[in-house]
Every structure is written in C-alpha cells, then in structure tokens.
Design a protein around this motif. Structure first.
Motif, PDB file in Angstrom:
ATOM      1  N   GLY A 118      -0.569  -4.414  65.685  1.00  0.00           N
ATOM      2  CA  GLY A 118      -0.486  -5.710  66.346  1.00  0.00           C
ATOM      3  C   GLY A 118       0.453  -5.740  67.526  1.00  0.00           C
ATOM      4  N   GLY A 119       0.747  -4.587  68.115  1.00  0.00           N
ATOM      5  CA  GLY A 119       1.680  -4.548  69.224  1.00  0.00           C
ATOM      6  C   GLY A 119       1.121  -5.091  70.514  1.00  0.00           C
ATOM      7  N   ARG A 120      -0.130  -4.786  70.818  1.00  0.00           N
ATOM      8  CA  ARG A 120      -0.770  -5.299  72.027  1.00  0.00           C
ATOM      9  C   ARG A 120      -1.792  -6.362  71.694  1.00  0.00           C
ATOM     10  NH1 ARG A 120      -0.105   0.005  73.795  1.00  0.00           N
ATOM     11  NH2 ARG A 120      -1.951   0.628  72.623  1.00  0.00           N
ATOM     12  N   SER A 121      -2.755  -6.001  70.890  1.00  0.00           N
ATOM     13  CA  SER A 121      -3.821  -6.939  70.554  1.00  0.00           C
ATOM     14  C   SER A 121      -3.607  -7.525  69.169  1.00  0.00           C
ATOM     15  CB  SER A 121      -5.180  -6.228  70.599  1.00  0.00           C
ATOM     16  OG  SER A 121      -6.199  -7.086  70.118  1.00  0.00           O
ATOM     17  N   GLY A 122      -3.876  -8.824  69.045  1.00  0.00           N
ATOM     18  CA  GLY A 122      -3.821  -9.466  67.747  1.00  0.00           C
ATOM     19  C   GLY A 122      -5.184  -9.626  67.101  1.00  0.00           C
ATOM     20  N   VAL A 123      -6.223  -9.067  67.723  1.00  0.00           N
ATOM     21  CA  VAL A 123      -7.584  -9.265  67.213  1.00  0.00           C
ATOM     22  C   VAL A 123      -7.758  -8.639  65.836  1.00  0.00           C
ATOM     23  CG1 VAL A 123     -10.023  -8.699  67.588  1.00  0.00           C
ATOM     24  CG2 VAL A 123      -8.623  -9.527  69.493  1.00  0.00           C
ATOM     25  N   GLY A 124      -7.265  -7.405  65.649  1.00  0.00           N
ATOM     26  CA  GLY A 124      -7.442  -6.736  64.366  1.00  0.00           C
ATOM     27  C   GLY A 124      -6.759  -7.464  63.228  1.00  0.00           C
ATOM     28  N   VAL A 125      -5.534  -7.954  63.464  1.00  0.00           N
ATOM     29  CA  VAL A 125      -4.818  -8.695  62.423  1.00  0.00           C
ATOM     30  C   VAL A 125      -5.549  -9.993  62.111  1.00  0.00           C
ATOM     31  CG1 VAL A 125      -2.651  -9.844  61.838  1.00  0.00           C
ATOM     32  CG2 VAL A 125      -2.614  -7.656  63.075  1.00  0.00           C
ATOM     33  N   ALA A 126      -5.975 -10.717  63.142  1.00  0.00           N
ATOM     34  CA  ALA A 126      -6.698 -11.973  62.925  1.00  0.00           C
ATOM     35  C   ALA A 126      -8.023 -11.740  62.215  1.00  0.00           C
ATOM     36  CB  ALA A 126      -6.926 -12.680  64.261  1.00  0.00           C
ATOM     37  N   ALA A 127      -8.709 -10.646  62.558  1.00  0.00           N
ATOM     38  CA  ALA A 127      -9.971 -10.331  61.881  1.00  0.00           C
ATOM     39  C   ALA A 127      -9.730 -10.050  60.409  1.00  0.00           C
ATOM     40  CB  ALA A 127     -10.634  -9.131  62.556  1.00  0.00           C
ATOM     41  N   PHE A 128      -8.636  -9.365  60.092  1.00  0.00           N
ATOM     42  CA  PHE A 128      -8.283  -9.118  58.697  1.00  0.00           C
ATOM     43  C   PHE A 128      -8.012 -10.423  57.970  1.00  0.00           C
ATOM     44  CE2 PHE A 128      -5.320  -8.270  55.245  1.00  0.00           C
ATOM     45  CZ  PHE A 128      -5.895  -7.177  54.610  1.00  0.00           C
ATOM     46  N   GLU A 129      -7.311 -11.328  58.642  1.00  0.00           N
ATOM     47  CA  GLU A 129      -6.922 -12.589  58.014  1.00  0.00           C
ATOM     48  C   GLU A 129      -8.098 -13.535  57.800  1.00  0.00           C
ATOM     49  OE1 GLU A 129      -2.467 -13.488  59.703  1.00  0.00           O
ATOM     50  OE2 GLU A 129      -4.145 -13.732  61.088  1.00  0.00           O
ATOM     51  N   SER A 130      -8.934 -13.690  58.839  1.00  0.00           N
ATOM     52  CA  SER A 130      -9.905 -14.787  58.814  1.00  0.00           C
ATOM     53  C   SER A 130     -11.305 -14.415  59.263  1.00  0.00           C
ATOM     54  CB  SER A 130      -9.400 -15.937  59.713  1.00  0.00           C
ATOM     55  OG  SER A 130      -8.122 -16.355  59.311  1.00  0.00           O
ATOM     56  N   GLY A 131     -11.515 -13.186  59.776  1.00  0.00           N
ATOM     57  CA  GLY A 131     -12.805 -12.848  60.347  1.00  0.00           C
ATOM     58  C   GLY A 131     -13.046 -13.661  61.609  1.00  0.00           C
ATOM     59  N   GLY A 132     -14.323 -13.804  61.991  1.00  0.00           N
ATOM     60  CA  GLY A 132     -14.697 -14.664  63.096  1.00  0.00           C
ATOM     61  C   GLY A 132     -14.453 -14.074  64.472  1.00  0.00           C
ATOM     62  N   PHE A 133     -14.660 -14.930  65.486  1.00  0.00           N
ATOM     63  CA  PHE A 133     -14.419 -14.582  66.887  1.00  0.00           C
ATOM     64  C   PHE A 133     -13.022 -15.069  67.245  1.00  0.00           C
ATOM     65  CE2 PHE A 133     -14.325 -16.293  71.262  1.00  0.00           C
ATOM     66  CZ  PHE A 133     -14.492 -15.101  71.967  1.00  0.00           C
ATOM     67  N   VAL A 134     -12.246 -14.195  67.902  1.00  0.00           N
ATOM     68  CA  VAL A 134     -10.832 -14.484  68.125  1.00  0.00           C
ATOM     69  C   VAL A 134     -10.437 -14.178  69.571  1.00  0.00           C
ATOM     70  CG1 VAL A 134      -8.467 -13.860  67.501  1.00  0.00           C
ATOM     71  CG2 VAL A 134     -10.235 -13.963  65.738  1.00  0.00           C
ATOM     72  N   ILE A 135      -9.631 -15.060  70.150  1.00  0.00           N
ATOM     73  CA  ILE A 135      -8.911 -14.777  71.394  1.00  0.00           C
ATOM     74  C   ILE A 135      -7.434 -14.948  71.096  1.00  0.00           C
ATOM     75  CG2 ILE A 135      -8.491 -15.449  73.779  1.00  0.00           C
ATOM     76  CD1 ILE A 135     -11.310 -16.510  73.933  1.00  0.00           C
TER      77      ILE A 135
END
Length: 321
Positions: A118-135
């Motif tokens: 999660g150092g640059r992008s937070g997409v992977g962490v958010a996908a783990f947490e909630s799935g879905g499309f993330v910005i």
C-alpha cells in the motif's frame, strides 16, 4: 482452522505522476473474482510455512502481532508479478488468517504498511477489503523523496470513490508466458524515474477522463464507455512509463491489446499494472467469444499463454473456520 480466500485485481493506472501537481499517484482499478488465493493458518510456537512467497509475510505478521508463531499454508494461488496484485492479496490474507487463528481482530489497512504493501497504490488493499471499482487519493507530493521511504513509513492512500461493478460484466484476462513484470526495488526505481520526468499535462487529461467519462460510466453501468475510458487511462499512463517498459505497453502487451481491441465483443483493452497481463471488457452474453478473442490475441502475437474470462468481485476477502 481460519481460511482466508481473496482474488486478483486489475490496476488501470494512476491519476498523476508529475511533481508539478499537489497529489501523487492515486490508483484506479477493480477487483476480480478469479484467479483466487487461499491461505490457512493455525497457532504455532514458531513460524512454519513451506511457501517461499508467503513465509516472509508470516514472519512480519508474527512480529507485528507479537505472537509466538504460526503455521501457514497456501492452498490456492495465482501467478506472481504478472500485474494481478498477488503480493498484496497474499500478505493481507496471511495477516487476517493469523489474526483469526489467535482469536483477534485487526484492520488490514492499518497493518498493510508493516507488510510493505500500500505504499503507492491503495487499490489492492481496498480490493481486499471491499472488492468493487476503486479510485484512491494518492499521497501529498511534498512527501516524495529521491529515495524510497523506510518500509512501513506511510499510510495506505484513502479511497476517494467506490462503486459496485455490474454483475454481468466480464473481463477476459490474457497472461502471456513472458518474463514477470517489475516488482520490489526495480519497480521502485522505475517509478521514481518516471515521476521525475512525468509530463503534468497527462495528469490534466486523466483528471478530465475520470470525471467526464470513467466515473459516469461506472455510475450509469455503461460497460462500453467504461471499457474505452479505462483503456484510454492505460494508454496515458503508458506515455509516462514508455522509457521504463519499452513502449506505451510492455512487450508483448501492445500486440495483445491491439488484437483484443479489434474484437467486436470487446469494449476496451489494456495492460494491468506493469503487465504482462492484458485485460479486455465484455459481458456475460459473450463469454465464449471473448475467450476466443483472448486466444486469438496470443496466436497473433506469437506467444504462449492463457486466456480466461472472469467475473468482477464486489465483496472483500472471505473467511471460514
């Protein structure tokens, strides 16, 4: 025995790499339902793990939680360093499995930096947490330094926008049998070189693309415009990375993207992260045709590989005991 199952993600690109703007990075991506990764854990007096990729994460988790040890096994996995986000999913699945083995609770977002994620992008962490499309919101540009920050010395970028992905959308995932994409220190160096010379005008165009096309498309569930907008986002990011990856796409991804884009059942195609994985958007009505388009793309590029059609994922990692 706590068992955590998660799955891959696509990373379409970043909102900004230029030091001229106030915030840096800002990942854009979404969660897939496959390929999946499953981790099991039990209490132990020492670290026990026969998976070379997972073992370092087990040691970090044990240290972070201040527990004596854990016995961890990876029962299902997907390829590493191909642009599908395996590292973040493996680290966080390991964390939560060990946490549950000790009957504790923990927030994956809080612990991710201690696991080097999660150092640059937070997409992977958010996908783990909630799935879905993330910005995600990226980081303040003034924090950028010529050398990477000490591991763990960051917060995971906040989620700026989240949307469920229409259940009937499908993604053809083409993974050519080529060298893995960049990771670790090599990725850090390439990213920093790209940042130091990034054209700020590209970020301006991406900002317009997000607000006028990509976000309206996901909100109105317009798969055609969403696919083409995501593809455009990838091409714009590729202009930043051209020197680091040998072109707008990392070969042979360019040939695969071109072939997929020409298929009538595909609405937009692009490279995920550093590749070599390439994605194309279709719907459940055209799964077989999209799979064939993926196979034909591999043939046209003259490379071996796999092509599969997968559904999106609108939930976080699942856990069973």
């Amino acid at each position: 025995m706590p068992t955590v199952t998660t799955a891959a993600r696509l990373h379409f690109g970043f909102q900004n790499l230029s030091l001229a703007h106030e915030r840096l990075y800002g990942g854009v991506g979404l969660a897939l339902d496959e390929p999946r990764l499953t981790v099991e854990a039990t209490r132990a007096d020492t670290v026990q793990c026969d998976d070379a990729a997972a073992e370092p994460y087990v040691r970090r988790v044990v240290d972070a939680l201040d527990v004596p040890g854990a016995a961890v096994s990876v029962e299902e996995r997907f390829p590493r360093h191909v642009g599908l986000g395996s590292g973040t999913q493996l680290s966080l699945a390991t964390l939560i499995a060990v946490v549950r083995a000790y009957d504790r609770t923990a927030d994956a977002r809080t612990y991710a930096p201690q696991l080097g994620r999660g150092g640059r992008s937070g997409v992977g962490v958010a996908a783990f947490e909630s799935g879905g499309f993330v910005i995600d919101g990226g980081h303040p540009t003034e924090r950028f330094t010529a050398e990477p920050p000490a591991e763990g010395d960051w917060d995971v970028p906040p989620v700026l926008a989240y949307h469920d992905i229409p259940a009937h959308w499908r993604f053809v995932i083409v993974v050519p049998d080529t060298d893995p994409g960049q990771s670790g220190s090599a990725e850090d160096q390439s990213m920093r070189q790209a940042v130091e010379r990034a054209d700020p005008g590209i970020a301006d165009e991406i900002s317009t693309l997000l607000t006028r096309r990509l976000l309206p498309a996901i909100a109105t569930r317009d798969h055609g415009d969403f696919g083409h907008a995501a593809a455009r986002l990838g091409r714009l990011n590729g202009a930043w990375y051209a020197d680091e990856q040998g072109g707008v796409y990392r070969p042979p991804a360019g040939a695969l993207v071109e072939s997929l884009s020409s298929a009538p059942v595909i609405s937009g195609a692009g490279q995920s992260s550093w590749g070599p994985t390439v994605w194309g958007l279709t719907t459940a009505d055209y799964e077989s045709e999209a799979r064939e388009a993926g196979a034909l793309a591999l043939d046209a590029a003259g490379v071996e590989g796999t092509a599969r059609v997968v559904a999106p994922r609108n939930t976080g990692a699942s856990l069973t005991e």
